[in-house]
Design a protein around this motif. Structure first.
Motif, mmCIF file in Angstrom:
data_model
loop_
_atom_site.group_PDB
_atom_site.id
_atom_site.type_symbol
_atom_site.label_atom_id
_atom_site.label_comp_id
_atom_site.label_asym_id
_atom_site.label_seq_id
_atom_site.Cartn_x
_atom_site.Cartn_y
_atom_site.Cartn_z
ATOM 1 N N THR A 76 43.392 49.536 51.196
ATOM 2 C CA THR A 76 43.093 48.687 52.003
ATOM 3 C C THR A 76 44.066 49.059 53.867
ATOM 4 O O THR A 76 43.670 48.147 54.711
ATOM 5 N N MET A 262 35.647 49.570 51.580
ATOM 6 C CA MET A 262 35.511 47.986 51.529
ATOM 7 C C MET A 262 34.436 47.765 49.815
ATOM 8 O O MET A 262 35.573 46.066 49.440
ATOM 9 N N ASP A 263 34.746 49.007 49.248
ATOM 10 C CA ASP A 263 33.994 48.297 48.196
ATOM 11 C C ASP A 263 35.678 48.914 46.853
ATOM 12 O O ASP A 263 35.298 47.700 46.115
ATOM 13 N N MET A 266 36.865 44.453 47.626
ATOM 14 C CA MET A 266 35.954 43.560 46.993
ATOM 15 C C MET A 266 35.792 43.608 45.820
ATOM 16 O O MET A 266 36.258 42.767 44.672
ATOM 17 N N LEU A 270 36.298 40.277 42.957
ATOM 18 C CA LEU A 270 34.751 40.622 42.500
ATOM 19 C C LEU A 270 35.048 40.351 41.341
ATOM 20 O O LEU A 270 33.876 39.906 40.760
ATOM 21 N N THR A 276 38.568 49.096 39.420
ATOM 22 C CA THR A 276 39.034 49.290 40.465
ATOM 23 C C THR A 276 39.481 50.492 40.666
ATOM 24 O O THR A 276 38.907 51.291 41.333
ATOM 25 N N ILE A 402 27.694 45.700 52.385
ATOM 26 C CA ILE A 402 28.303 44.267 51.743
ATOM 27 C C ILE A 402 27.498 43.099 51.044
ATOM 28 O O ILE A 402 28.096 42.654 50.004
ATOM 29 N N ASN A 405 27.288 44.567 47.374
ATOM 30 C CA ASN A 405 28.147 44.612 46.915
ATOM 31 C C ASN A 405 28.651 43.179 46.582
ATOM 32 O O ASN A 405 28.688 42.681 45.194
ATOM 33 N N LEU A 406 27.997 42.143 47.241
ATOM 34 C CA LEU A 406 28.249 40.398 46.692
ATOM 35 C C LEU A 406 27.421 40.226 45.328
ATOM 36 O O LEU A 406 27.380 39.328 44.809
ATOM 37 N N ALA A 417 28.857 48.926 42.855
ATOM 38 C CA ALA A 417 29.875 49.137 44.257
ATOM 39 C C ALA A 417 29.177 50.575 44.483
ATOM 40 O O ALA A 417 29.132 50.840 44.905
#
Length: 455
Positions: A76, A262-263, A266, A270, A276, A402, A405-406, A417
């Motif tokens: 991040t 971003m993966d 998110m 999510l 992660t 993105i 990913n959602l 991801a």
């Protein structure tokens, strides 16, 4: 002594040789470029190994959740640093060699002043926004802890990113790589080996301290790398024009990092920090795949800019050809091995508790192979002034990433991801290649003078 008969009157003498001898890759590159690349590749490889060793040590000393917190905080912060610069770090790596060739010291001095100011203000804005976000009521406590660690890293990450690009533009890429990529993981490895790390917080703090020292040293070396006229010249520049050039580059040069980070960003909300951690460890292994190409392009991109500024089209294509050949040779075999043997590799490198990361490793290995081929294309588009189309390509790819990913992360976690990344990178590669082929006879035109479409 007999003499050779003279050629008939009016005859045109034949040239001694009509065929140009074929040149090897090293001869194409030239001795100076080869020496610079060898040194840069060495320190870059060392940095990559240190990052992998850090990943292995942290993955084994922390739980998958703990490593997830570490990779969430560092990822991040890296994403925030990219946006903080608003594309100016990439712009400086391109304009610094151009202004040096032109000996335009006032413009160079102004560029550096504006670049530093924008990076610092952008980092401050990112710090404030993240601090506000983490204090919102109902915010997940695990994510809140990860964002608190992110705040420690924002300013060091933004400054080291800027200095690294500046040093690359000043033909000192190796120094930037050492201070940005090697010093922080080396510090974490040292602390982990001496006293051990059972929590993500001390690991992030160690990383931040080392990055701060690296940014300070990079500032010193960059000042020494430029001619003295740079620092005595009265700044005269075009900040509005430069900002218009930098903003499209923000998405373009940052797209791959943005998609990867971003993966990670998110996956936490999510799915979980456990997923992660799986994604982060798999990504760190495949991260080594594109590093040789990134290192080479830190040398080649300024040379592309210089060739275009000097109107040397043949030199431009020669440098680009070197980069493409090198990318194919270095990435395809590694991608095949990681894809076919992802399970055993994960078990040997990270341990059996990371076995669920194997599908992500296979997908990311394919994704990174395509990403390696986009790197030379990106360098050529940036150097030839196609920043707008370059930014558009990568903006569309990030939005696709993105959206996928959602859709996929709630269903498949880390593997979802990785699948989204593979689709987005494939889109980038195809679009970049089409753009270069359609504009192959117009790339040498000076920026700002061409009204030809580059879509």
């Amino acid at each position: 002594m007999s003499q050779s008969p003279a050629p008939p009157t009016g005859a045109t003498p034949k040239p001694a040789a009509t065929r140009r001898p074929k040149r090897t890759l090293v001869q194409m590159a030239g001795a100076p470029l080869t020496r610079v690349f060898a040194g840069t590749f060495f320190v870059g490889s060392l940095s990559s190994v240190l990052i992998l060793v850090m990943t292995i040590m942290l993955a084994r000393q922390l739980s998958p959740d703990g490593y997830g917190t570490f990779i969430f905080a560092t990822g991040t912060a890296a994403l925030a640093a990219q946006f903080a610069g608003l594309g100016w770090p990439a712009l400086m790596s391109r304009l610094i060699p151009t202004f040096r060739v032109q000996e335009n010291w006032p413009a160079l001095r102004a560029l550096l002043r504006w670049g530093d100011a924008i990076v610092l203000l952008g980092a401050l804005a990112a710090f404030i926004l993240i601090a506000i976000a983490m204090m919102l009521p109902g915010f997940n406590k695990d994510l809140q802890a990860g964002l608190a660690l992110t705040l420690i890293l924002i300013f060091p990450a933004a400054l080291t990113l800027s200095r690294r690009n500046q040093l690359a533009g000043a033909r000192r890429p190796a120094i930037g790589i050492v201070l940005d990529e090697a010093m922080p993981p080396a510090a974490v490895i040292l602390v982990a080996a001496v006293i051990g790390l059972s929590d993500a917080a001390p690991a992030v703090l160690t990383y931040a301290i080392a990055a701060t020292i690296g940014a300070t040293l990079a500032t010193y070396f960059f000042r020494r790398a430029l001619p003295a006229q740079t620092w005595t010249a009265t700044p005269v520049g075009e900040p509005k024009v430069w900002m218009a050039m930098a903003l499209p580059l923000l998405m373009g040069v940052s797209s791959r990092l943005i998609m990867n980070r971003m993966d990670i960003l998110m996956l936490g909300p999510l799915s979980s920090l456990l997923e992660t951690g799986y994604f982060g460890t798999a990504f760190r292994i495949t991260y080594l795949m594109t590093y040789p190409q990134v290192i080479l392009m830190q040398i080649i991109t300024p040379l592309l800019s210089e060739s275009i500024a000097a109107n040397k089209e043949r030199a431009m294509w020669r440098h680009f050809r070197i980069a493409i050949i090198f990318s194919v040779i270095t990435v395809v075999p590694v991608s095949a091995v990681l894809t076919l043997f992802s399970g055993p590799i994960i078990a040997i490198v990270l341990g059996p508790e990371y076995a669920p990361a194997a599908p992500s490793l296979s997908l990311l290995a394919i994704s990174q192979a395509f990403a390696a081929l986009t790197i030379p294309c990106a360098g050529l588009l940036i150097a030839s002034g196609r920043g707008q189309i370059f930014g558009l390509i990568n903006l569309v790819a990030v939005l696709v990433n993105i959206g996928l990913n959602l859709l996929l992360i709630p269903l498949f976690g880390a593997a979802g991801a990785a699948s989204a990344s593979a689709v987005a990178v494939t889109l980038i590669l195809i679009w970049q290649v089409v753009t270069i082929l359609r504009n192959r006879h117009r790339l040498i035109l000076s920026e700002g003078t061409s009204t030809l479409p580059d879509l």
